[in-house]
Motif scaffolding. Structure first.
Motif, PDB file in Angstrom:
ATOM      1  N   VAL A   1       3.002  18.304  -4.678  1.00 48.90           N
ATOM      2  CA  VAL A   1       2.025  17.531  -5.432  1.00 48.90           C
ATOM      3  C   VAL A   1       0.673  18.247  -5.318  1.00 48.90           C
ATOM      4  O   VAL A   1       0.324  18.746  -4.236  1.00 48.90           O
ATOM      5  CB  VAL A   1       1.904  16.087  -4.863  1.00 48.90           C
ATOM      6  N   GLY A   2      -0.059  18.283  -6.423  1.00 47.94           N
ATOM      7  CA  GLY A   2      -1.369  18.899  -6.339  1.00 47.94           C
ATOM      8  C   GLY A   2      -1.720  19.655  -7.610  1.00 47.94           C
ATOM      9  O   GLY A   2      -0.926  19.826  -8.502  1.00 47.94           O
TER      10      GLY A   2
ATOM     11  N   LYS B   1       3.083   6.265  -6.149  1.00 45.53           N
ATOM     12  CA  LYS B   1       2.737   6.513  -7.554  1.00 45.53           C
ATOM     13  C   LYS B   1       2.263   7.946  -7.765  1.00 45.53           C
ATOM     14  O   LYS B   1       2.316   8.462  -8.890  1.00 45.53           O
ATOM     15  CB  LYS B   1       1.641   5.541  -8.003  1.00 45.53           C
ATOM     16  N   ILE B   2       1.805   8.582  -6.705  1.00 48.33           N
ATOM     17  CA  ILE B   2       1.273   9.935  -6.841  1.00 48.33           C
ATOM     18  C   ILE B   2       2.354  10.913  -7.296  1.00 48.33           C
ATOM     19  O   ILE B   2       2.058  11.938  -7.914  1.00 48.33           O
ATOM     20  CB  ILE B   2       0.647  10.396  -5.507  1.00 48.33           C
ATOM     21  N   PHE B   3       3.621  10.587  -7.030  1.00 49.30           N
ATOM     22  CA  PHE B   3       4.715  11.468  -7.436  1.00 49.30           C
ATOM     23  C   PHE B   3       4.996  11.391  -8.940  1.00 49.30           C
ATOM     24  O   PHE B   3       5.764  12.196  -9.460  1.00 49.30           O
ATOM     25  CB  PHE B   3       5.976  11.129  -6.645  1.00 49.30           C
ATOM     26  N   PHE B   4       4.377  10.419  -9.609  1.00 53.12           N
ATOM     27  CA  PHE B   4       4.539  10.290 -11.065  1.00 53.12           C
ATOM     28  C   PHE B   4       3.419  10.995 -11.820  1.00 53.12           C
ATOM     29  O   PHE B   4       3.356  10.917 -13.048  1.00 53.12           O
ATOM     30  CB  PHE B   4       4.603   8.814 -11.466  1.00 53.12           C
TER      31      PHE B   4
ATOM     32  N   HIS C   1      -4.312   5.547 -12.932  1.00 50.62           N
ATOM     33  CA  HIS C   1      -4.204   4.277 -13.656  1.00 50.62           C
ATOM     34  C   HIS C   1      -3.916   3.138 -12.680  1.00 50.62           C
ATOM     35  O   HIS C   1      -4.480   2.036 -12.795  1.00 50.62           O
ATOM     36  CB  HIS C   1      -3.103   4.359 -14.709  1.00 50.62           C
ATOM     37  N   TYR C   2      -3.031   3.384 -11.713  1.00 47.64           N
ATOM     38  CA  TYR C   2      -2.712   2.362 -10.715  1.00 47.64           C
ATOM     39  C   TYR C   2      -3.953   1.998  -9.901  1.00 47.64           C
ATOM     40  O   TYR C   2      -4.239   0.814  -9.658  1.00 47.64           O
ATOM     41  CB  TYR C   2      -1.606   2.868  -9.795  1.00 47.64           C
ATOM     42  N   ALA C   3      -4.707   3.018  -9.463  1.00 46.80           N
ATOM     43  CA  ALA C   3      -5.910   2.772  -8.666  1.00 46.80           C
ATOM     44  C   ALA C   3      -6.952   1.979  -9.455  1.00 46.80           C
ATOM     45  O   ALA C   3      -7.606   1.074  -8.912  1.00 46.80           O
ATOM     46  CB  ALA C   3      -6.499   4.096  -8.204  1.00 46.80           C
ATOM     47  N   HIS C   4      -7.096   2.297 -10.735  1.00 46.20           N
ATOM     48  CA  HIS C   4      -8.055   1.560 -11.569  1.00 46.20           C
ATOM     49  C   HIS C   4      -7.552   0.140 -11.858  1.00 46.20           C
ATOM     50  O   HIS C   4      -8.357  -0.800 -11.941  1.00 46.20           O
ATOM     51  CB  HIS C   4      -8.290   2.305 -12.880  1.00 46.20           C
TER      52      HIS C   4
ATOM     53  N   HIS D   1       0.826  -1.211   0.000  1.00 46.42           N
ATOM     54  CA  HIS D   1       0.000   0.000   0.000  1.00 46.42           C
ATOM     55  C   HIS D   1       0.862   1.264   0.000  1.00 46.42           C
ATOM     56  O   HIS D   1       0.590   2.226  -0.728  1.00 46.42           O
ATOM     57  CB  HIS D   1      -0.906  -0.014   1.224  1.00 46.42           C
ATOM     58  N   MET D   2       1.922   1.251   0.799  1.00 44.81           N
ATOM     59  CA  MET D   2       2.811   2.404   0.856  1.00 44.81           C
ATOM     60  C   MET D   2       3.511   2.629  -0.479  1.00 44.81           C
ATOM     61  O   MET D   2       3.591   3.762  -0.984  1.00 44.81           O
ATOM     62  CB  MET D   2       3.847   2.214   1.972  1.00 44.81           C
ATOM     63  N   LEU D   3       4.003   1.554  -1.084  1.00 46.40           N
ATOM     64  CA  LEU D   3       4.671   1.674  -2.382  1.00 46.40           C
ATOM     65  C   LEU D   3       3.701   2.159  -3.455  1.00 46.40           C
ATOM     66  O   LEU D   3       4.065   2.965  -4.324  1.00 46.40           O
ATOM     67  CB  LEU D   3       5.283   0.333  -2.776  1.00 46.40           C
TER      68      LEU D   3
END
Length: 237
Positions: A236-237, A50-53, A60-63, A44-46
């Motif tokens: 990020v944001g 992905k948000i930094f990309f 895409h990762y969440a889906h 989960h942490m890793l």
């Protein structure tokens, strides 16, 4: 004809032996369920990183998580298998912790007027209230980013938007930080205890186990906190 007689106290020794075996079994169950939770937390942490990309990579990762195993399993089927497995692990972990605590209290029923200082690390002494904080945070976290009812935006199908909407509010970042620090203390003591339960104790391994547990806990804490801090300060944001 000679008759065989049992040595005095043999029944008591058998009860003590059975009690010891059941205690060991409970400790193993607690360690194994904890190992399942550790594996999930690490993944989960890793995944959070992905948000930094960027938004597209994170979304895409969440889906993708919802399509694991298709078409062999239904949409979100793998996620539900993981959720059920985690729920069972949490229940076993908490139940074993409660039972072991009660058994330890029964073994020392006498309360001393002058209680000696508790031996062990600060993490070990805060496992109880830390577990309460973590349990409450898990409920909030699910309502926030899984169900969406506690999220400031609650945009369906837009995990990046929901995460950034959370940590644009400083008080949510503070809540998240307190919970993650509690997780860190819990992980430090949990990993150390798990290595003692499942591993072989040898001279010199205690210090190494402590260093591994501390390094893992610090890495996990830093990884989880990197996301809210990055959003809060505007990276990020």
């Amino acid at each position: 004809m000679a008759t065989l007689t049992r040595a005095p106290g043999s029944a008591g020794r058998r009860r003590q032996g059975a009690s010891h075996r059941s205690t060991v079994t409970m400790k193993i169950a607690m360690a194994l369920s904890g190992a399942v939770l550790l594996a999930y937390l690490t993944a989960h942490m890793l995944g959070n990183l992905k948000i930094f990309f960027g938004e597209s990579s994170f979304d895409h990762y969440a889906h993708w998580l919802r399509t694991i195993g298709e078409p062999l399993v239904p949409h979100e089927g793998a996620l539900w298998i993981i959720r059920v497995g985690l729920t069972v692990s949490v229940v076993v972990h908490m139940a074993m912790a409660i039972l072991l605590t009660r058994r330890a209290r029964r073994a020392r029923p006498v309360k001393y007027v002058h209680r000696p200082p508790v031996q062990g690390s600060y993490a070990a002494r805060t496992m109880r209230w830390g577990g309460v904080i973590i349990a409450l945070f898990v409920v909030y976290h699910l309502l926030d980013l899984t169900v969406g009812v506690a999220n400031p935006t609650g945009a369906a199908g837009k995990p990046y938007t929901n995460v950034t909407a959370d940590f644009e509010h400083w008080y949510i970042t503070v809540i998240y930080t307190v919970a993650v620090v509690a997780v860190g203390f819990h992980l430090r003591h949990g990993v150390w205890s798990m290595t003692r339960t499942l591993g072989r104790r040898r001279p010199g391994t205690e210090r190494l186990a402590g260093r591994i547990a501390t390094g893992y806990a610090v890495s996990m804490t830093a990884g989880f906190l990197s996301v809210p801090f990055a959003v809060t300060v505007g990276i990020v944001g």
